[in-house]
Design a protein around this motif. Sequence first.
Motif, PDB file in Angstrom:
ATOM      1  N   ASP A   1       0.832  -1.199   0.000  1.00 16.04           N
ATOM      2  CA  ASP A   1       0.000   0.000   0.000  1.00 16.04           C
ATOM      3  C   ASP A   1       0.872   1.256   0.000  1.00 16.04           C
ATOM      4  O   ASP A   1       1.925   1.303   0.649  1.00 16.04           O
ATOM      5  CB  ASP A   1      -0.907  -0.010   1.232  1.00 16.04           C
ATOM      6  CG  ASP A   1      -1.984   1.054   1.148  1.00 16.04           C
ATOM      7  OD1 ASP A   1      -1.712   2.182   1.605  1.00 16.04           O
ATOM      8  OD2 ASP A   1      -3.051   0.765   0.608  1.00 16.04           O
TER       9      ASP A   1
ATOM     10  N   GLY B   1       0.017  -3.970   4.094  1.00 17.62           N
ATOM     11  CA  GLY B   1      -1.209  -3.188   4.084  1.00 17.62           C
ATOM     12  C   GLY B   1      -1.020  -1.725   4.443  1.00 17.62           C
ATOM     13  O   GLY B   1       0.094  -1.261   4.738  1.00 17.62           O
ATOM     14  N   PRO B   2      -2.124  -0.994   4.465  1.00 23.06           N
ATOM     15  CA  PRO B   2      -2.087   0.443   4.753  1.00 23.06           C
ATOM     16  C   PRO B   2      -1.501   0.755   6.131  1.00 23.06           C
ATOM     17  O   PRO B   2      -1.730   0.037   7.094  1.00 23.06           O
ATOM     18  CB  PRO B   2      -3.564   0.855   4.690  1.00 23.06           C
ATOM     19  CG  PRO B   2      -4.221  -0.188   3.847  1.00 23.06           C
ATOM     20  CD  PRO B   2      -3.485  -1.458   4.131  1.00 23.06           C
TER      21      PRO B   2
ATOM     22  N   HIS C   1      -2.981  -4.291   7.838  1.00 17.70           N
ATOM     23  CA  HIS C   1      -2.903  -2.851   8.064  1.00 17.70           C
ATOM     24  C   HIS C   1      -2.503  -2.485   9.500  1.00 17.70           C
ATOM     25  O   HIS C   1      -2.782  -3.200  10.448  1.00 17.70           O
ATOM     26  CB  HIS C   1      -4.234  -2.186   7.722  1.00 17.70           C
ATOM     27  CG  HIS C   1      -5.389  -2.662   8.562  1.00 17.70           C
ATOM     28  ND1 HIS C   1      -5.719  -2.095   9.773  1.00 17.70           N
ATOM     29  CD2 HIS C   1      -6.301  -3.652   8.361  1.00 17.70           C
ATOM     30  CE1 HIS C   1      -6.775  -2.687  10.286  1.00 17.70           C
ATOM     31  NE2 HIS C   1      -7.151  -3.653   9.457  1.00 17.70           N
TER      32      HIS C   1
END
Length: 302
Positions: free
Chosen positions: A107, A126-127, A145
């Motif tokens: 991400d 992930g973010p 995330h």
Amino acid sequence: MSLHRLSEFEGLAGLKVVRDSAFAVTGKLSTPLDDLCVPLRSENYLGEVNGSDRVAAVITTVALSEGVDPRLGLAIAADPDAAHSEVHAQCAKLRDKELRAIPNRIDSSADIDPGAHIAPYGVEIGPRCYIGPGAVVRPGTAIEHDSIIHSGTSIGGPGFNTGFIGGRRRIVPQLGGVRVGPFVELLSNCCVARSLFGGNTVIGEETVADNLVYIAHDVQIGRRVQICALVNVLGRTVVGDSAYLGPSAVIRNGLEIGAGAKVSMGAVVTENVEPGATVTGNFAISHERFLARLRTIRKEDP
């Protein structure tokens, strides 16, 4: 992962195929995956092999081969374990080829230090994740995330499993991966091994690990677990939600540590721990029993 057939490995380490069949992964009877190819070297396990709905193919000796259920694929070898290791090593090469075809998915909001090493394929980040300097993320790893991986931590490397490959004692390559849940934080110089035969080593949501923690292949760690410095969690162990593993504790392979359980500092755990229980000592027993025994010892001292 793609399916294999026993006939693809004919002749490898003396392997002779009697009944061809497809299988998904090499493994052991305890491996929680389907369509397994397993070694069988003792009659003691014949009934378990025949009764398993996970086993698709068996590598065994001539002497044991007649007892194998006809529904199962069958190959014979003088040394079933060595032949199985050779088949596994070949499957690992094929799995690596598959991973190389999977592009990274990182991400744009992830903060990755320039000194970190991220494999060029087969990685998901992930973010809002942070990957610190010197951290290593290997292929087959997914980090969800908002997780934080501090400096020097290694995720997705091989674990300690040995077998005879090419006639020599070698570290057996791993086929699986690692999944790190959201809001996980691993401090410096932790090591998380990828799963051995397939599936993932898992670290659950909001779990935190102190420096120098080792999490072995196929370990399944639940949510909000606290893992203190120098803990060793050995292969295939399952740790329930909100458990606490004290500094320098060692957890034997294949155990279950119940939800909310507490493992005291320095404990060596050799048996399952019930949910909510506290264990202490080497070898670890109920904390209350340990204290009671300690009191008797102190009374005996001159």
